[in-house]
Design a protein around this motif. Structure first.
Motif, PDB file in Angstrom:
ATOM      1  N   ALA A 135      48.829  18.418  73.219  1.00 46.75           N
ATOM      2  CA  ALA A 135      48.982  17.413  72.157  1.00 46.75           C
ATOM      3  C   ALA A 135      48.332  17.860  70.853  1.00 46.75           C
ATOM      4  O   ALA A 135      48.653  17.334  69.781  1.00 46.75           O
ATOM      5  CB  ALA A 135      48.379  16.091  72.620  1.00 46.75           C
ATOM      6  N   TYR A 136      47.435  18.842  70.911  1.00 44.48           N
ATOM      7  CA  TYR A 136      46.780  19.336  69.696  1.00 44.48           C
ATOM      8  C   TYR A 136      47.798  19.912  68.699  1.00 44.48           C
ATOM      9  O   TYR A 136      47.570  19.904  67.489  1.00 44.48           O
ATOM     10  CB  TYR A 136      45.753  20.413  70.042  1.00 44.48           C
ATOM     11  N   GLN A 137      48.913  20.422  69.220  1.00 47.57           N
ATOM     12  CA  GLN A 137      49.917  21.000  68.330  1.00 47.57           C
ATOM     13  C   GLN A 137      50.550  19.960  67.417  1.00 47.57           C
ATOM     14  O   GLN A 137      51.079  20.296  66.361  1.00 47.57           O
ATOM     15  CB  GLN A 137      51.015  21.685  69.156  1.00 47.57           C
ATOM     16  N   LEU A 138      50.485  18.703  67.826  1.00 48.03           N
ATOM     17  CA  LEU A 138      51.083  17.623  67.039  1.00 48.03           C
ATOM     18  C   LEU A 138      50.294  17.329  65.770  1.00 48.03           C
ATOM     19  O   LEU A 138      50.773  16.589  64.902  1.00 48.03           O
ATOM     20  CB  LEU A 138      51.201  16.355  67.886  1.00 48.03           C
TER      21      LEU A 138
ATOM     22  N   PHE B 243      46.546  32.803  62.667  1.00 45.31           N
ATOM     23  CA  PHE B 243      46.370  31.838  63.748  1.00 45.31           C
ATOM     24  C   PHE B 243      47.340  32.107  64.903  1.00 45.31           C
ATOM     25  O   PHE B 243      46.973  32.002  66.082  1.00 45.31           O
ATOM     26  CB  PHE B 243      46.557  30.415  63.235  1.00 45.31           C
ATOM     27  N   LEU B 244      48.582  32.433  64.565  1.00 43.11           N
ATOM     28  CA  LEU B 244      49.576  32.724  65.604  1.00 43.11           C
ATOM     29  C   LEU B 244      49.144  33.928  66.437  1.00 43.11           C
ATOM     30  O   LEU B 244      49.270  33.927  67.662  1.00 43.11           O
ATOM     31  CB  LEU B 244      50.937  32.987  64.959  1.00 43.11           C
TER      32      LEU B 244
ATOM     33  N   GLN C 240      47.687  25.682  67.358  1.00 41.35           N
ATOM     34  CA  GLN C 240      48.108  26.756  68.265  1.00 41.35           C
ATOM     35  C   GLN C 240      46.942  27.304  69.099  1.00 41.35           C
ATOM     36  O   GLN C 240      47.152  27.820  70.200  1.00 41.35           O
ATOM     37  CB  GLN C 240      48.733  27.910  67.470  1.00 41.35           C
ATOM     38  N   ILE C 241      45.728  27.215  68.560  1.00 44.28           N
ATOM     39  CA  ILE C 241      44.612  27.835  69.272  1.00 44.28           C
ATOM     40  C   ILE C 241      43.767  26.838  70.070  1.00 44.28           C
ATOM     41  O   ILE C 241      42.949  27.237  70.887  1.00 44.28           O
ATOM     42  CB  ILE C 241      43.681  28.607  68.301  1.00 44.28           C
TER      43      ILE C 241
END
Length: 297
Positions: free
Chosen positions: A245-248, A25-26, A295-296
């Motif tokens: 905010a998706y990273q949260l 994913f990274l 992350q994506i």
């Protein structure tokens, strides 16, 4: 066949695949992803894990560590369903197949243009096989001297996440070490939980795990520390590389970890912690997936 499937301990696979998922994913978040590399990396890791499980069954079986005093599931050699000779042969065959798959992974990742990288990753592959076997096999098995935690952190965390990321991108960034540390520490927590469960039988078998050396009270405190540090490491990554905010969403995976810490703190009988093993392993898998998705998006 059912005895071999049981000996392969398929329930351990989600934990071992967590690092590959996070690293993939990274890499995808940086615009570097290849489905062939992903599938081969997953297959290679599955191979390493099965070799490790076979070797663990063999090493503890021939040493007599797996006996009636042990609390966890009955092992193949312990039960007599598979002989030590058969298990040793299975370790050799599985190791050979895994090395072939690893070579394919290296070829599709680096081709002919990065010979030095190919050599380094081939050595790392061999080291992974050796580490999987030497955990319990041999007179100087490191799992019997309290070093299992170190090797799990290195191979399940740092090498798994950072190595996977490098396979795609051909470069390594310091920030990648933060989620690698998280998965490494969560994986160590699974091992520590296993060793807490087996503390009494391991002590009787002279298997000096870190839990046996630390004692029950300190083993619990160590358990809390590695889980909390694992969560903090990923929080640090999100703070440093905040994009949306998706990273949260990764914080949702902290809920089962926090609940688990509460269960362990209230539990005075390590025998009852066996049910928590699968929960922590699956929570680590959930963490890797949610972290990656964040992350994506």
């Amino acid at each position: 066949m059912k005895h071999w499937i049981k000996a392969a301990r398929l329930r351990t696979l989600p934990l071992s695949l967590s690092g590959i998922i996070a690293g993939s994913f990274l890499a995808a978040s940086k615009g570097s992803f290849d489905i062939k590399i992903c599938l081969l990396a997953l297959l290679t890791t599955i191979g390493f894990q099965i070799v490790s499980n076979f070797a663990n069954d063999y090493g503890d079986g021939v040493k007599g560590t797996d006996n009636n005093n042990r609390i966890g599931p009955e092992r193949a050699i312990q039960s007599g369903q598979i002989t030590p000779e058969q298990m040793l042969q299975a370790i050799k065959i599985t190791s050979f197949i895994t090395i072939i798959v690893a070579l394919l992974l290296i070829y599709f990742s680096f081709g002919k243009d990065h010979f030095l990288y190919s050599v380094v990753f081939f050595i790392l592959g061999i080291a992974s096989i050796v580490a999987a076997i030497k955990y319990t096999v041999g007179k100087k098995a490191y799992g019997y001297n309290g070093l299992g935690d170190v090797f799990v952190f290195l191979f399940f965390g740092l090498l798994s996440v950072c190595g996977t990321y490098f396979l795609y991108t051909k470069k390594l960034e310091l920030a990648v070490f933060l989620p690698a540390i998280s998965i490494g520490l969560f994986s160590v927590a699974v091992l520590n939980l296993n060793n807490m469960r087996d503390q009494k039988s391991d002590a009787l078998s002279n298997k000096k795990t870190l839990v046996v050396k630390l004692g029950a009270t300190f083993a619990k405190q160590y358990h809390y520390a590695i889980l909390l540090l694992g969560m903090l490491s990923s929080v640090w990554y999100v703070v440093l590389h905040y994009k949306s905010a998706y990273q949260l969403i990764v914080f949702l995976s902290f809920i089962p970890f926090i609940k688990h810490i509460w269960v362990v703190s209230k539990n005075k009988d390590f025998k009852l912690l066996d049910a928590e093993l699968k929960k922590v392993a699956l929570s680590t898998f959930l963490f890797a997936f949610l972290f990656g998705i964040g992350q994506i998006l």
